[in-house]
Design a protein around this motif. Sequence first.
Motif, mmCIF file in Angstrom:
data_model
loop_
_atom_site.group_PDB
_atom_site.id
_atom_site.type_symbol
_atom_site.label_atom_id
_atom_site.label_comp_id
_atom_site.label_asym_id
_atom_site.label_seq_id
_atom_site.Cartn_x
_atom_site.Cartn_y
_atom_site.Cartn_z
ATOM 1 N N GLU A 155 0.803 -1.215 0.000
ATOM 2 C CA GLU A 155 0.000 0.000 0.000
ATOM 3 C C GLU A 155 0.839 1.270 0.000
ATOM 4 O OE1 GLU A 155 -2.849 -0.129 3.130
ATOM 5 O OE2 GLU A 155 -4.235 -1.375 1.973
ATOM 6 N N TRP A 156 2.158 1.155 0.129
ATOM 7 C CA TRP A 156 2.946 2.389 0.165
ATOM 8 C C TRP A 156 4.278 2.287 -0.572
ATOM 9 C CZ3 TRP A 156 7.641 2.023 2.858
ATOM 10 C CH2 TRP A 156 7.784 0.878 3.649
ATOM 11 N N GLN A 157 4.527 1.192 -1.270
ATOM 12 C CA GLN A 157 5.763 1.113 -2.033
ATOM 13 C C GLN A 157 5.608 0.199 -3.243
ATOM 14 O OE1 GLN A 157 8.963 -0.457 0.343
ATOM 15 N NE2 GLN A 157 8.266 -2.566 0.181
ATOM 16 N N GLY A 158 6.551 0.378 -4.192
ATOM 17 C CA GLY A 158 6.536 -0.416 -5.407
ATOM 18 C C GLY A 158 7.770 -0.136 -6.240
ATOM 19 N N ASP A 159 7.800 -0.654 -7.475
ATOM 20 C CA ASP A 159 8.976 -0.547 -8.335
ATOM 21 C C ASP A 159 8.607 0.067 -9.677
ATOM 22 O OD1 ASP A 159 10.455 -2.005 -6.377
ATOM 23 O OD2 ASP A 159 9.590 -3.856 -7.178
ATOM 24 N N VAL A 160 9.533 0.833 -10.237
ATOM 25 C CA VAL A 160 9.395 1.331 -11.600
ATOM 26 C C VAL A 160 9.867 0.210 -12.526
ATOM 27 C CG1 VAL A 160 10.082 3.085 -13.270
ATOM 28 C CG2 VAL A 160 9.774 3.720 -10.877
ATOM 29 N N ILE A 161 8.920 -0.450 -13.216
ATOM 30 C CA ILE A 161 9.279 -1.634 -14.009
ATOM 31 C C ILE A 161 9.487 -1.306 -15.482
ATOM 32 C CG2 ILE A 161 8.068 -3.169 -12.415
ATOM 33 C CD1 ILE A 161 5.863 -3.382 -14.583
#
Length: 741
Positions: free
Chosen positions: A94-100
């Motif tokens: 809910e608060w982080q992720g990756d630039v894929i």
Amino acid sequence: MLATHTIWTITTPSPVRNEQGEIYRIVGTSIDITDRKQTELALQQQILREQLIADISHDIRQSLELNKVLSRTVELIRELLNTDRVIIFRLRSEWQGDVIMESVGANWISILSTTIADPCFRDRYIESYRLGRVGILHNIDQADLDLCYADLLKQFQVKANLVVPILQGEQLWGLLAVQHCSAPWQWQTAEIDLLQQLATQVGIAIQQSELYQQTRLDLLERERMQSVLEESEERFRILSSREQAALLDIASDAIFVRDLDHQILYWNQGAEQLYGWSATEAIGQQASDLLQEPTPQIAEIVQTLLDQGEWRGEIHKTTKAGKEVIVDAHWTLVRDEVGPPRSILAVSTDITERKQIEAQFYQAQRLESLGTLASGIAHDLNNVLTPILAIAQLLRLKPLNLDARSQEMLRVLEDSAKRGANMIKQILTFTRSTGEKRVPLQVAPLLLEVIQVVQQTFPKTITVRDNIPNPFCGLVSADPTHLYQVLMNLCVNARDAMPNGGTLTLSVENYFVDAVFAQMNLHAQVGNYVLITIADTGIGIPAELRDRIFEPFFTTKEPGKGTGLGLSTVLGIVKDYGGFVQVSSEVGQGSQFKVYLPAIEGATEELVQSEELLGGHGELVLIVDDDMAVQRANQSLLEHHQYTTLVASDGIEATALYTKYQDEVKVVLIDVMMPNMDGVTTVRILQKINPQVKIIAISGLSTNRETILAAGANVFLLKPYTLEDLLQSLRDLIGSDRALH
């Protein structure tokens, strides 16, 4: 300093000569073609946008490599919109992720593969994105942002940011973001709409890729199991017959042995469970007759077995209960000790449910693509019909001393425009939500009302029956008018399927969808539903047409007897309510449509008849629309109903007029999609000038509803709206303003 702007002209110079023939002056004529050039440029941009969507849709159909599709998508978007960076962000929590995936200009830093952790995201933004709303920042230095979010954007050199959610059903998969790093940027409605359509296409690509990967894993697992099976066969041969039978009965797959004349020699417990016949009933029977196997396919399989020793594939078979199942089969030719073939070992896995889910997925993907195309057409038609409807209504109200025939022609013109508008609303209904008002609703009384209408209007050769054991079954959240339309569309469809008469049966009941049922239906969720069933004894639907009946504009009726929008409208409304539709049909036996609507808890509300519409009392309304036909039509309608008006052709002119006449303007009537400064930006500026400003927003696309209301508009009207809709909205806003004072 005077404002300047560029214009285009066609100039024709002509020399003027003196008596000696010398040129002493040049006289020229210029024709202003600015409007034409702007239209040409806008058309070129529209063509480029449509070509981009078509290219990406083609890529999705041609390639199952998700990274390839996403890479081409971000490159094409950056090229078309002339931006500095385009990224696809995959949400991990809910608060982080990756630039894929990223496409970035040479002058700006690359953030590909960067893991972004933003605590602000969960608290302030994630819910909005889950609802499908767009995040728009024209200038981050002037925007009201949390410090942590502002610092994050500045770290990546972002000056303007446009973010569209990528959804998978109700789940937020990630974000598609377009960024300007060199300077702030005024995002236009056309750019926002383009990005929303592309986000939908990306979502389709993701679904397709995930389905492909799951299928690939299933195939790898099947190959692994086959390898294990082959390794076990050798050990299996040395066991006694009793030991072999005991081991085969443990297997969950259906395993049986037939001789070369297809007489069944062995039948395990897995076969009993799948096909329904016990070993005693099956052994000695002809397999082709017992299971109703397709004879031509069986002949081909046997030839392959004789040539290659084994065969793998899918076969349709019929159980003892008469149910058709699809099995994934592996047949092996068994030879005796000397070498000649003796029998055939068949191992079959039931894949009926998986094939049904795959078919539902591909149909949903096809309907999504058709919906995207249809919504664009509907938007353009709405803008054409709005002034026609408005002027027709106005002319009938004015005392023009027209004869009866002319009055009748005006009524025909108005009715035709309304029919066109209703058809467009149907198109928008199957593409996406149209923003109707929903109330807790008992289905049974509405169904009884439909039955009464059907009994009075349908041919007497059709017998109408009802089955409503509980008139107070569960409540659903729905617009009564739209649900009535669903029921009538299905009844009319049933009537047309019974040209020589028959029986039409309508029923409603409470229904609980369990986990097993939900797994078999793509759109079903575990929980309580209200089930509406409409069945007929008509001609039925051929199997080859059954998957196409919900496609917009698809019809088997004669030209002029159907638009092909009836069933697609039904599906669009039901899906918008979180429900789903099941169809079963046999040619010559009839059809049955089952509509499942999620049940809710709450009290029913009675529909209240609207009061008679009132005109104005000289209140000033600011009309903002770049379409001169719509602008003039609205001005004439309002002035005819005792309002006074100001008109503006874009947001810049509207802002100037509102600043000058702020104290007198009671309501602003504004179009969402305009050149120079669009409606969303204008509404935000008017809100800053006066937070109490009353605004009615109008648009030909229902997708603009959430964005413009979030910007500060009080009411949203979908073109083409009626005079009653407009006057009612004005009265509500002005009346509420009076109440406050």
